[in-house]
Design a protein around this motif. Structure first.
Motif, PDB file in Angstrom:
ATOM      1  N   MET A  98      80.687 -81.903  19.563  1.00 29.34           N
ATOM      2  CA  MET A  98      80.642 -81.201  18.270  1.00 29.34           C
ATOM      3  C   MET A  98      79.224 -80.715  18.000  1.00 29.34           C
ATOM      4  N   ALA A 100      78.831 -77.646  16.588  1.00 31.36           N
ATOM      5  CA  ALA A 100      78.936 -76.659  15.500  1.00 31.36           C
ATOM      6  C   ALA A 100      78.303 -77.187  14.222  1.00 31.36           C
ATOM      7  N   VAL A 102      79.183 -77.431  10.816  1.00 28.92           N
ATOM      8  CA  VAL A 102      80.376 -77.362   9.964  1.00 28.92           C
ATOM      9  C   VAL A 102      79.924 -77.433   8.510  1.00 28.92           C
ATOM     10  N   ALA A 103      80.407 -76.491   7.686  1.00 23.60           N
ATOM     11  CA  ALA A 103      80.074 -76.551   6.255  1.00 23.60           C
ATOM     12  C   ALA A 103      80.607 -77.851   5.673  1.00 23.60           C
ATOM     13  N   ASP A 104      79.752 -78.591   4.980  1.00 26.79           N
ATOM     14  CA  ASP A 104      80.194 -79.843   4.366  1.00 26.79           C
ATOM     15  C   ASP A 104      81.147 -79.582   3.201  1.00 26.79           C
ATOM     16  N   ASN A 131      84.796 -80.625   2.773  1.00 25.65           N
ATOM     17  CA  ASN A 131      85.562 -80.352   3.996  1.00 25.65           C
ATOM     18  C   ASN A 131      85.795 -81.650   4.762  1.00 25.65           C
ATOM     19  N   PRO A 132      86.839 -81.694   5.575  1.00 27.08           N
ATOM     20  CA  PRO A 132      87.062 -82.886   6.398  1.00 27.08           C
ATOM     21  C   PRO A 132      85.928 -83.058   7.400  1.00 27.08           C
ATOM     22  N   ASP A 133      85.647 -84.308   7.757  1.00 29.03           N
ATOM     23  CA  ASP A 133      84.654 -84.608   8.793  1.00 29.03           C
ATOM     24  C   ASP A 133      85.383 -84.564  10.139  1.00 29.03           C
ATOM     25  N   ILE A 134      85.226 -83.448  10.852  1.00 22.52           N
ATOM     26  CA  ILE A 134      85.997 -83.221  12.078  1.00 22.52           C
ATOM     27  C   ILE A 134      85.599 -84.225  13.151  1.00 22.52           C
ATOM     28  N   GLY A 150      78.339 -86.246  19.232  1.00 22.43           N
ATOM     29  CA  GLY A 150      77.959 -85.591  17.977  1.00 22.43           C
ATOM     30  C   GLY A 150      76.535 -85.086  18.053  1.00 22.43           C
ATOM     31  N   PHE A 151      76.215 -84.173  17.165  1.00 22.29           N
ATOM     32  CA  PHE A 151      74.858 -83.658  17.028  1.00 22.29           C
ATOM     33  C   PHE A 151      74.371 -83.958  15.618  1.00 22.29           C
ATOM     34  N   ALA A 152      73.076 -84.150  15.459  1.00 24.60           N
ATOM     35  CA  ALA A 152      72.513 -84.310  14.122  1.00 24.60           C
ATOM     36  C   ALA A 152      71.109 -83.736  14.099  1.00 24.60           C
ATOM     37  N   ALA A 153      70.804 -83.032  13.031  1.00 27.69           N
ATOM     38  CA  ALA A 153      69.433 -82.579  12.802  1.00 27.69           C
ATOM     39  C   ALA A 153      68.883 -83.466  11.692  1.00 27.69           C
ATOM     40  N   LYS A 169      73.200 -92.700  11.124  1.00 30.72           N
ATOM     41  CA  LYS A 169      74.270 -91.702  11.229  1.00 30.72           C
ATOM     42  C   LYS A 169      75.163 -92.007  12.435  1.00 30.72           C
ATOM     43  N   ARG A 172      77.611 -94.656  11.607  1.00 32.66           N
ATOM     44  CA  ARG A 172      78.610 -94.154  10.665  1.00 32.66           C
ATOM     45  C   ARG A 172      79.611 -93.263  11.383  1.00 32.66           C
ATOM     46  N   LYS A 173      79.140 -92.432  12.332  1.00 32.65           N
ATOM     47  CA  LYS A 173      80.023 -91.459  12.984  1.00 32.65           C
ATOM     48  C   LYS A 173      80.907 -92.100  14.061  1.00 32.65           C
TER      49      LYS A 173
END
Ligand code: CTP
Ligand code: CA
Length: 230
Positions: A98, A100, A102-104, A131-134, A150-153, A169, A172-173
């Protein structure tokens, strides 16, 4: 390295990568969006194909980019469309990434007609819905043997550095790997001079040196291969 020098260590793997930023419509002509270029996700797809994987690239909005050779492209726009495409592709994927943005949130109402300004009436207010957490959904539905990335900035702040926020994070993910990009002013709080970190659920934590998106892509696929062998 030239393509022929790349390892074919993803041969036989089906991978799906999401890229770009979603757009959440407000009315027929307007949307809420973000500044994702999609370049990192495209680099991940391209490198995976070069290393022998069967690649599906679920692409939301990006700057103009050449189609990555050897990848099946699935264009999407909204978070909801990206969600449906990812769930479909994940059914038969060995690795799900993931990348992308994704708009929260999305506007909670989609106006059927263009919103007009009208003198003498109050200006409109936009209310947002979550939005759902895909990624969290994909983790919840993970097949046996499937690896999810997953990706995180993240930035550092007074409550902790990039790595502290990233570890929180990651827990949590619940993904198998988290690619962490150090961004923004928070980098000044960091002692390490790294562009990011690769966190693995087997406890491995590696700094990723500042480099090109293709180099980060190669480092991520290396980490996926290591994780699947561990
Ligand atoms: N992600 C997702 N669905 C969302 C939001 C994010 O699948 N609705 C994914 C992103 O593609 C990324 C990861 O979750 O792989 C982390 O995204 P990030 O925005 O850093 O995390 P959030 O949980 O949205 O937390 P924050 O409040 O910090 O934005
Ligand atoms: Ca977010």
């Amino acid at each position: 390295a030239e393509p022929s020098a790349l390892p074919r260590d993803l041969e036989g793997l089906r991978v799906v990568v999401s890229a770009g930023g979603t757009r959440e419509p407000l009315d027929p002509v307007r949307y809420l969006g973000n500044r994702s270029s999609g370049k990192q996700g495209y680099a991940l797809a391209r490198v995976a194909a070069q290393r022998g994987a069967e690649v599906t690239l679920v692409a939301a909005h990006t700057v103009a980019l050449p189609d990555p050779a050897g990848a099946r492209l699935v264009p999407v726009s909204t978070a909801e469309e990206l969600r449906a495409a990812m769930h479909r592709a994940a059914e038969r994927a060995d690795v799900v990434v993931m990348a992308a943005a994704v708009a929260d949130f999305r506007p909670d109402q989609l106006a059927a007609h263009k919103i007009k300004k009208r003198d003498g009436e109050p200006d409109p207010t936009i209310t947002l819905a979550r939005n759902p957490d895909i990624l969290a959904e994909l983790v919840a539905g993970r097949r046996a043997g499937q690896t999810i990335v997953g990706f995180a900035a993240e930035t550092g702040d007074e409550r902790g550095g990039v790595l502290d926020h990233a570890r929180t994070k990651f827990k949590r993910k619940g993904s198998d790997l988290l690619v962490v990009n150090a961004v923004g002013q928070g980098r000044a709080f960091e002692v390490e001079d790294n562009a990011g970190w690769l966190l693995s659920a087997n406890g491995d934590e590696r700094p990723v040196p500042l480099g090109s998106k293709a180099q980060l892509a190669a480092a991520m696929w290396d980490a996926v291969v290591r994780f699947r062998r561990s």
